[in-house]
Motif scaffolding. Structure first.
Motif, PDB file in Angstrom:
ATOM      1  N   LYS A   4       0.849  -1.188   0.000  1.00  0.00           N
ATOM      2  CA  LYS A   4       0.000   0.000   0.000  1.00  0.00           C
ATOM      3  C   LYS A   4       0.891   1.246   0.000  1.00  0.00           C
ATOM      4  O   LYS A   4       1.916   1.283   0.667  1.00  0.00           O
ATOM      5  N   ALA A   5       0.476   2.270  -0.747  1.00  0.00           N
ATOM      6  CA  ALA A   5       1.228   3.520  -0.814  1.00  0.00           C
ATOM      7  C   ALA A   5       1.383   4.134   0.579  1.00  0.00           C
ATOM      8  O   ALA A   5       0.501   3.981   1.426  1.00  0.00           O
ATOM      9  N   LYS A   6       2.496   4.842   0.792  1.00  0.00           N
ATOM     10  CA  LYS A   6       2.761   5.427   2.110  1.00  0.00           C
ATOM     11  C   LYS A   6       1.668   6.404   2.524  1.00  0.00           C
ATOM     12  O   LYS A   6       1.286   6.455   3.691  1.00  0.00           O
ATOM     13  N   TRP A   7       1.175   7.203   1.561  1.00  0.00           N
ATOM     14  CA  TRP A   7       0.123   8.165   1.922  1.00  0.00           C
ATOM     15  C   TRP A   7      -1.142   7.428   2.368  1.00  0.00           C
ATOM     16  O   TRP A   7      -1.833   7.877   3.279  1.00  0.00           O
ATOM     17  N   GLN A   9      -1.227   4.438   3.801  1.00  0.00           N
ATOM     18  CA  GLN A   9      -0.950   3.892   5.129  1.00  0.00           C
ATOM     19  C   GLN A   9      -1.123   4.971   6.196  1.00  0.00           C
ATOM     20  O   GLN A   9      -1.704   4.718   7.252  1.00  0.00           O
ATOM     21  N   LEU A  10      -0.637   6.182   5.901  1.00  0.00           N
ATOM     22  CA  LEU A  10      -0.764   7.287   6.851  1.00  0.00           C
ATOM     23  C   LEU A  10      -2.227   7.674   7.032  1.00  0.00           C
ATOM     24  O   LEU A  10      -2.687   7.884   8.169  1.00  0.00           O
ATOM     25  N   HIS A  13      -3.818   5.193   9.234  1.00  0.00           N
ATOM     26  CA  HIS A  13      -3.377   5.376  10.615  1.00  0.00           C
ATOM     27  C   HIS A  13      -4.181   6.494  11.295  1.00  0.00           C
ATOM     28  O   HIS A  13      -4.637   6.341  12.428  1.00  0.00           O
ATOM     29  N   LYS A  36       5.451  14.075   9.421  1.00  0.00           N
ATOM     30  CA  LYS A  36       6.577  13.676   8.573  1.00  0.00           C
ATOM     31  C   LYS A  36       7.650  12.988   9.420  1.00  0.00           C
ATOM     32  O   LYS A  36       8.127  11.911   9.077  1.00  0.00           O
ATOM     33  N   HIS A  39       6.385   9.581  11.162  1.00  0.00           N
ATOM     34  CA  HIS A  39       6.151   8.430  10.286  1.00  0.00           C
ATOM     35  C   HIS A  39       7.284   8.197   9.289  1.00  0.00           C
ATOM     36  O   HIS A  39       7.220   7.256   8.491  1.00  0.00           O
ATOM     37  N   VAL A  41       8.188   9.938   6.618  1.00  0.00           N
ATOM     38  CA  VAL A  41       7.752  10.111   5.231  1.00  0.00           C
ATOM     39  C   VAL A  41       8.027  11.545   4.797  1.00  0.00           C
ATOM     40  O   VAL A  41       8.372  12.397   5.617  1.00  0.00           O
ATOM     41  N   VAL A  45       3.924  13.129   1.020  1.00  0.00           N
ATOM     42  CA  VAL A  45       3.135  11.977   1.472  1.00  0.00           C
ATOM     43  C   VAL A  45       2.098  12.444   2.494  1.00  0.00           C
ATOM     44  O   VAL A  45       0.924  12.071   2.428  1.00  0.00           O
TER      45      VAL A  45
END
Length: 79
Positions: A4-7, A9-10, A13, A36, A39, A41, A45
Motif C-alpha cells: 500500500k502507498a505510504k500516503w 498507510q498514513l 493510521h 513527517k 512516520h 515520510v 506523502v
C-alpha cells in the motif's frame, strides 16, 4: 500484490486514531512536520494523506490554522 502507498498507510493510521477515540471531533491533527518526522515520510506523502481525508470528509483544513477532525467523520456512524 504491491504494498500500500505510504500516503494510504498514513491516512489509514489517522482514521484508526479517530475511530479509537485517540483523536476526537474538533481535535487538531499534528503539523505536517510532526507527521513527517513521526512516520518517516516526505511532506508530499503527508499532504496527499490529508488531502484524501479531506475529500472523504474525515478532516477539515482551516487555512493558516491547521487540520482538524471533522465533527462527524464519515464512516463513524452506522445505520
Amino acid at each position: 500484490m504491491p504494498a500500500k502507498a505510504k500516503w494510504a498507510q498514513l491516512a489509514d493510521h489517522i482514521r484508526e486514531q479517530i475511530a479509537s477515540g485517540q483523536l476526537a471531533p474538533g481535535d487538531k491533527l499534528p503539523s505536517t512536520a510532526q507527521l513527517k518526522d513521526e512516520h518517516g515520510v516526505s511532506a508530499g506523502v503527508v499532504r496527499q494523506a490529508i488531502l484524501v481525508l479531506q475529500m472523504q470528509g474525515v478532516v477539515e483544513g482551516v487555512h493558516g490554522v491547521g487540520v482538524f477532525v471533522a465533527e462527524r467523520p464519515d464512516g463513524q456512524h452506522q445505520s
